[in-house]
Motif scaffolding. Structure first.
Motif, PDB file in Angstrom:
ATOM      1  N   MET A  40     -17.134   2.901  -2.984  1.00 55.43           N
ATOM      2  CA  MET A  40     -17.825   1.781  -2.364  1.00 55.43           C
ATOM      3  C   MET A  40     -16.829   0.687  -1.991  1.00 55.43           C
ATOM      4  SD  MET A  40     -21.347   1.243  -4.590  1.00 55.43           S
ATOM      5  CE  MET A  40     -20.490   0.976  -6.141  1.00 55.43           C
ATOM      6  N   THR A  41     -17.118  -0.010  -0.907  1.00 61.80           N
ATOM      7  CA  THR A  41     -16.322  -1.169  -0.528  1.00 61.80           C
ATOM      8  C   THR A  41     -16.629  -2.315  -1.484  1.00 61.80           C
ATOM      9  OG1 THR A  41     -18.015  -2.053   0.949  1.00 61.80           O
ATOM     10  CG2 THR A  41     -16.425  -0.483   1.897  1.00 61.80           C
ATOM     11  N   ASP A  42     -15.859  -3.397  -1.371  1.00 62.03           N
ATOM     12  CA  ASP A  42     -16.104  -4.571  -2.210  1.00 62.03           C
ATOM     13  C   ASP A  42     -17.516  -5.114  -2.001  1.00 62.03           C
ATOM     14  OD1 ASP A  42     -13.526  -4.432  -3.194  1.00 62.03           O
ATOM     15  OD2 ASP A  42     -12.726  -5.893  -1.756  1.00 62.03           O
ATOM     16  N   GLU A  43     -17.945  -5.191  -0.752  1.00 60.53           N
ATOM     17  CA  GLU A  43     -19.273  -5.735  -0.452  1.00 60.53           C
ATOM     18  C   GLU A  43     -20.372  -4.827  -0.990  1.00 60.53           C
ATOM     19  OE1 GLU A  43     -22.332  -8.172   0.901  1.00 60.53           O
ATOM     20  OE2 GLU A  43     -20.202  -8.557   0.536  1.00 60.53           O
ATOM     21  N   GLU A  44     -20.213  -3.514  -0.812  1.00 58.49           N
ATOM     22  CA  GLU A  44     -21.214  -2.562  -1.320  1.00 58.49           C
ATOM     23  C   GLU A  44     -21.308  -2.658  -2.841  1.00 58.49           C
ATOM     24  OE1 GLU A  44     -20.387   0.659   2.295  1.00 58.49           O
ATOM     25  OE2 GLU A  44     -19.471   0.927   0.309  1.00 58.49           O
ATOM     26  N   ARG A  45     -20.145  -2.739  -3.488  1.00 61.68           N
ATOM     27  CA  ARG A  45     -20.138  -2.864  -4.954  1.00 61.68           C
ATOM     28  C   ARG A  45     -20.806  -4.164  -5.384  1.00 61.68           C
ATOM     29  NH1 ARG A  45     -16.375  -5.575  -8.149  1.00 61.68           N
ATOM     30  NH2 ARG A  45     -16.308  -4.933 -10.342  1.00 61.68           N
ATOM     31  N   HIS A  46     -20.567  -5.254  -4.644  1.00 63.17           N
ATOM     32  CA  HIS A  46     -21.159  -6.553  -4.961  1.00 63.17           C
ATOM     33  C   HIS A  46     -22.687  -6.485  -4.881  1.00 63.17           C
ATOM     34  CE1 HIS A  46     -21.684 -10.866  -5.208  1.00 63.17           C
ATOM     35  NE2 HIS A  46     -22.298 -10.887  -4.029  1.00 63.17           N
ATOM     36  N   LEU A  47     -23.206  -5.862  -3.834  1.00 62.48           N
ATOM     37  CA  LEU A  47     -24.654  -5.752  -3.660  1.00 62.48           C
ATOM     38  C   LEU A  47     -25.286  -4.902  -4.753  1.00 62.48           C
ATOM     39  CD1 LEU A  47     -24.814  -5.264   0.218  1.00 62.48           C
ATOM     40  CD2 LEU A  47     -25.417  -7.325  -1.083  1.00 62.48           C
ATOM     41  N   VAL A  48     -24.623  -3.809  -5.113  1.00 62.44           N
ATOM     42  CA  VAL A  48     -25.131  -2.943  -6.179  1.00 62.44           C
ATOM     43  C   VAL A  48     -25.112  -3.690  -7.509  1.00 62.44           C
ATOM     44  CG1 VAL A  48     -24.657  -0.842  -7.527  1.00 62.44           C
ATOM     45  CG2 VAL A  48     -24.553  -0.773  -5.028  1.00 62.44           C
ATOM     46  N   GLY A  49     -24.081  -4.490  -7.729  1.00 66.19           N
ATOM     47  CA  GLY A  49     -24.003  -5.262  -8.969  1.00 66.19           C
ATOM     48  C   GLY A  49     -25.132  -6.256  -9.104  1.00 66.19           C
ATOM     49  N   ILE A  50     -25.456  -6.936  -8.007  1.00 65.14           N
ATOM     50  CA  ILE A  50     -26.585  -7.875  -8.019  1.00 65.14           C
ATOM     51  C   ILE A  50     -27.886  -7.142  -8.320  1.00 65.14           C
ATOM     52  CG2 ILE A  50     -27.981  -9.414  -6.582  1.00 65.14           C
ATOM     53  CD1 ILE A  50     -25.406 -10.179  -5.116  1.00 65.14           C
ATOM     54  N   CYS A  51     -28.065  -5.987  -7.676  1.00 66.44           N
ATOM     55  CA  CYS A  51     -29.275  -5.198  -7.892  1.00 66.44           C
ATOM     56  C   CYS A  51     -29.392  -4.751  -9.351  1.00 66.44           C
ATOM     57  CB  CYS A  51     -29.271  -3.987  -6.958  1.00 66.44           C
ATOM     58  SG  CYS A  51     -30.761  -2.966  -7.050  1.00 66.44           S
ATOM     59  N   TYR A  52     -28.252  -4.374  -9.935  1.00 66.75           N
ATOM     60  CA  TYR A  52     -28.247  -3.933 -11.338  1.00 66.75           C
ATOM     61  C   TYR A  52     -28.716  -5.056 -12.259  1.00 66.75           C
ATOM     62  CZ  TYR A  52     -26.413  -2.349 -15.847  1.00 66.75           C
ATOM     63  OH  TYR A  52     -26.292  -1.993 -17.168  1.00 66.75           O
ATOM     64  N   LYS A  53     -28.210  -6.278 -12.010  1.00 65.19           N
ATOM     65  CA  LYS A  53     -28.589  -7.419 -12.853  1.00 65.19           C
ATOM     66  C   LYS A  53     -30.064  -7.781 -12.702  1.00 65.19           C
ATOM     67  CE  LYS A  53     -23.983  -9.524 -12.873  1.00 65.19           C
ATOM     68  NZ  LYS A  53     -23.163 -10.690 -12.427  1.00 65.19           N
ATOM     69  N   GLU A  54     -30.575  -7.648 -11.471  1.00 64.30           N
ATOM     70  CA  GLU A  54     -31.942  -8.090 -11.205  1.00 64.30           C
ATOM     71  C   GLU A  54     -32.991  -7.009 -11.464  1.00 64.30           C
ATOM     72  OE1 GLU A  54     -31.851  -9.444  -7.187  1.00 64.30           O
ATOM     73  OE2 GLU A  54     -30.831 -11.339  -7.679  1.00 64.30           O
ATOM     74  N   LYS A  55     -32.636  -5.742 -11.197  1.00 63.70           N
ATOM     75  CA  LYS A  55     -33.655  -4.690 -11.245  1.00 63.70           C
ATOM     76  C   LYS A  55     -33.316  -3.518 -12.157  1.00 63.70           C
ATOM     77  CE  LYS A  55     -35.139  -5.729  -6.521  1.00 63.70           C
ATOM     78  NZ  LYS A  55     -35.358  -5.182  -5.150  1.00 63.70           N
ATOM     79  N   GLY A  56     -32.063  -3.487 -12.686  1.00 67.28           N
ATOM     80  CA  GLY A  56     -31.710  -2.423 -13.613  1.00 67.28           C
ATOM     81  C   GLY A  56     -30.938  -1.280 -12.979  1.00 67.28           C
ATOM     82  N   SER A  57     -30.533  -0.340 -13.841  1.00 64.04           N
ATOM     83  CA  SER A  57     -29.636   0.738 -13.455  1.00 64.04           C
ATOM     84  C   SER A  57     -30.223   1.662 -12.403  1.00 64.04           C
ATOM     85  CB  SER A  57     -29.233   1.537 -14.698  1.00 64.04           C
ATOM     86  OG  SER A  57     -28.425   2.632 -14.353  1.00 64.04           O
ATOM     87  N   GLU A  58     -31.465   2.061 -12.578  1.00 66.22           N
ATOM     88  CA  GLU A  58     -32.066   3.047 -11.677  1.00 66.22           C
ATOM     89  C   GLU A  58     -32.110   2.542 -10.239  1.00 66.22           C
ATOM     90  OE1 GLU A  58     -36.228   5.617 -11.203  1.00 66.22           O
ATOM     91  OE2 GLU A  58     -35.752   4.641 -13.117  1.00 66.22           O
ATOM     92  N   GLU A  59     -32.550   1.284 -10.072  1.00 62.54           N
ATOM     93  CA  GLU A  59     -32.629   0.721  -8.731  1.00 62.54           C
ATOM     94  C   GLU A  59     -31.231   0.503  -8.130  1.00 62.54           C
ATOM     95  OE1 GLU A  59     -35.281   0.154  -6.767  1.00 62.54           O
ATOM     96  OE2 GLU A  59     -36.360   1.250  -8.347  1.00 62.54           O
ATOM     97  N   VAL A  61     -28.591   2.379  -8.680  1.00 63.08           N
ATOM     98  CA  VAL A  61     -28.116   3.689  -8.228  1.00 63.08           C
ATOM     99  C   VAL A  61     -28.753   4.054  -6.887  1.00 63.08           C
ATOM    100  CG1 VAL A  61     -28.109   6.162  -8.735  1.00 63.08           C
ATOM    101  CG2 VAL A  61     -27.585   4.514 -10.552  1.00 63.08           C
ATOM    102  N   LYS A  62     -30.059   3.795  -6.755  1.00 63.51           N
ATOM    103  CA  LYS A  62     -30.754   4.071  -5.493  1.00 63.51           C
ATOM    104  C   LYS A  62     -30.123   3.296  -4.343  1.00 63.51           C
ATOM    105  CE  LYS A  62     -35.388   5.094  -7.330  1.00 63.51           C
ATOM    106  NZ  LYS A  62     -36.799   4.641  -7.366  1.00 63.51           N
ATOM    107  N   LEU A  63     -29.843   2.015  -4.579  1.00 64.85           N
ATOM    108  CA  LEU A  63     -29.234   1.194  -3.542  1.00 64.85           C
ATOM    109  C   LEU A  63     -27.860   1.722  -3.169  1.00 64.85           C
ATOM    110  CD1 LEU A  63     -29.175  -1.253  -1.692  1.00 64.85           C
ATOM    111  CD2 LEU A  63     -28.330  -2.621  -3.620  1.00 64.85           C
ATOM    112  N   GLY A  64     -27.088   2.137  -4.171  1.00 63.49           N
ATOM    113  CA  GLY A  64     -25.763   2.695  -3.911  1.00 63.49           C
ATOM    114  C   GLY A  64     -25.827   3.891  -2.987  1.00 63.49           C
TER     115      GLY A  64
END
Length: 364
Positions: A40-59, A61-64
């Protein structure tokens, strides 16, 4: 999926490594020879990290998977397969050896039919291993320290021996206030990783002694871990004595002629020379307090005069004057004072040929 934690073998055999972490992670620290081919690029990783904090691991991974699909995914796989064509024995890793490296493994297998091992525990585990290898208790070779006044050519002599480790080379710095190179220094983490590699290989080769140049704890912006530095200080000193005229010649060749060539090669004639002159002048100015006002003034005037002469004649010989003042009035008295007050034992002292003959004896 296959994993490996044989970190010793990776170091000794210089196994190629594919780092699938994001570029921002790679820039903070990586391993010698590792290539950054991110999942993942820096931006993609950043977005996935935000999603992880807000919605958890499963969501997360889906976003990734949503972000890295189709042509994006295919481009990442092509980069990995190209690297594997060049280096079939490559291993891959992410930060902890978890999801990102497992996904990468799976996509590579789908595309090529090959299963590429990943590092067990990822970057974190390998980094911990390397840091443990820098501990003084892991060092089996007896340190031998090569000293001498600035410009003696210690690094040249040191690199003639397989039982040496070139700390300045690893730090990409000449070790003095004027020692910066055109190529940027590594991060402290990268320097530590490279040093651990060098010491592990040195020990693997079975050398009884470790030849090092007499350095401070800091080499430019890189620094040796304090326990390891203190271990190196236990080594006996071998002092290289070289006449002042030869040392001025050495400094002129390395810090002026060679350094100017490096700057010109990278920046072009005009910009390269301007960058080199600016660096040397700023180095002189930064040392003003240590030099003292009168000495600083004389050195700077001699430097500017040499630059003007070089502009007129094309000759760099005029730079010998400020180099001589710097060595004779600043670096030499400082080093001689340190040598007179050192607690380390000076076991040998002599000219180039004599010191070389003495060091040759360690390889027998």
């Amino acid at each position: 999926m296959e994993t490996t934690n044989d970190f010793h073998s990776i170091v000794v055999h210089n196994t190629p490594l594919m780092d699938v972490r994001a570029p921002v992670e790679f820039e903070k620290g990586a391993f010698p020879g590792a290539v950054n081919l991110p999942l993942m690029t820096d931006e993609e990783r950043h977005l996935v990290g935000i999603c992880y904090k807000e919605k958890g691991s499963e969501e997360a991974v889906k976003l990734g998977h949503q972000l890295v699909q189709g042509e994006v995914r295919e481009s990442r796989v092509r980069a990995w397969t190209k690297q594997l064509e060049l280096h079939p024995d490559s291993l891959l890793y992410c930060f902890r050896g978890g999801l990102r490296s497992q996904i990468s493994q799976g996509w590579i297998k789908e595309a090529t039919g090959r299963e590429i091992p990943r590092l067990e525990g990822g970057y974190k585990a390998f980094r911990n291993y390397l840091m443990e290898e820098l501990a003084p208790e892991r060092q089996t070779a007896v340190p031998v320290i090569l000293g001498g006044c600035t410009g003696s050519g210690k690094t040249v002599l040191l690199n003639r021996y397989a039982w040496s480790v070139d700390l300045e080379g690893l730090a990409r710095h000449r070790g003095s206030a004027f020692g910066k190179r055109i190529q940027p220094q590594p991060s402290t983490i990268d320097f530590e990783n490279a040093l651990a590699y060098a010491l592990i290989r040195h020990r693997h080769q079975g050398h009884a002694h470790l030849l090092l140049e007499d350095e401070g704890q800091h080499i430019g912006r890189c620094y040796l871990p304090k326990p390891l530095y203190e271990h190196f200080l236990t080594g006996n000193l071998v002092v290289l004595d070289v006449p002042l005229e030869k040392r001025v010649e050495n400094i002129l060749g390395e810090y002026v002629v060679l350094s100017q060539e490096e700057h010109i090669l990278q920046q072009g004639q005009e910009s390269g020379m301007a960058l080199w002159r600016g660096y040397i002048e700023s180095s002189i100015d930064r040392a003003r307090k240590r030099l003292g006002g009168d000495r600083h003034k004389r050195i700077k005037e001699a430097f500017l005069s040499a630059c003007a002469l070089q502009d007129t004649t094309g000759s760099s010989a005029g730079h010998s004057r400020w180099i001589r003042i710097l060595l004779e009035e600043y670096y030499d008295p400082m080093y001689n004072y340190q040598l007179e007050n050192t607690r380390r034992k000076v076991v040998f002292r002599g000219g180039w040929g004599e010191v070389q003959a003495y060091l040759d004896g360690f390889g027998k």
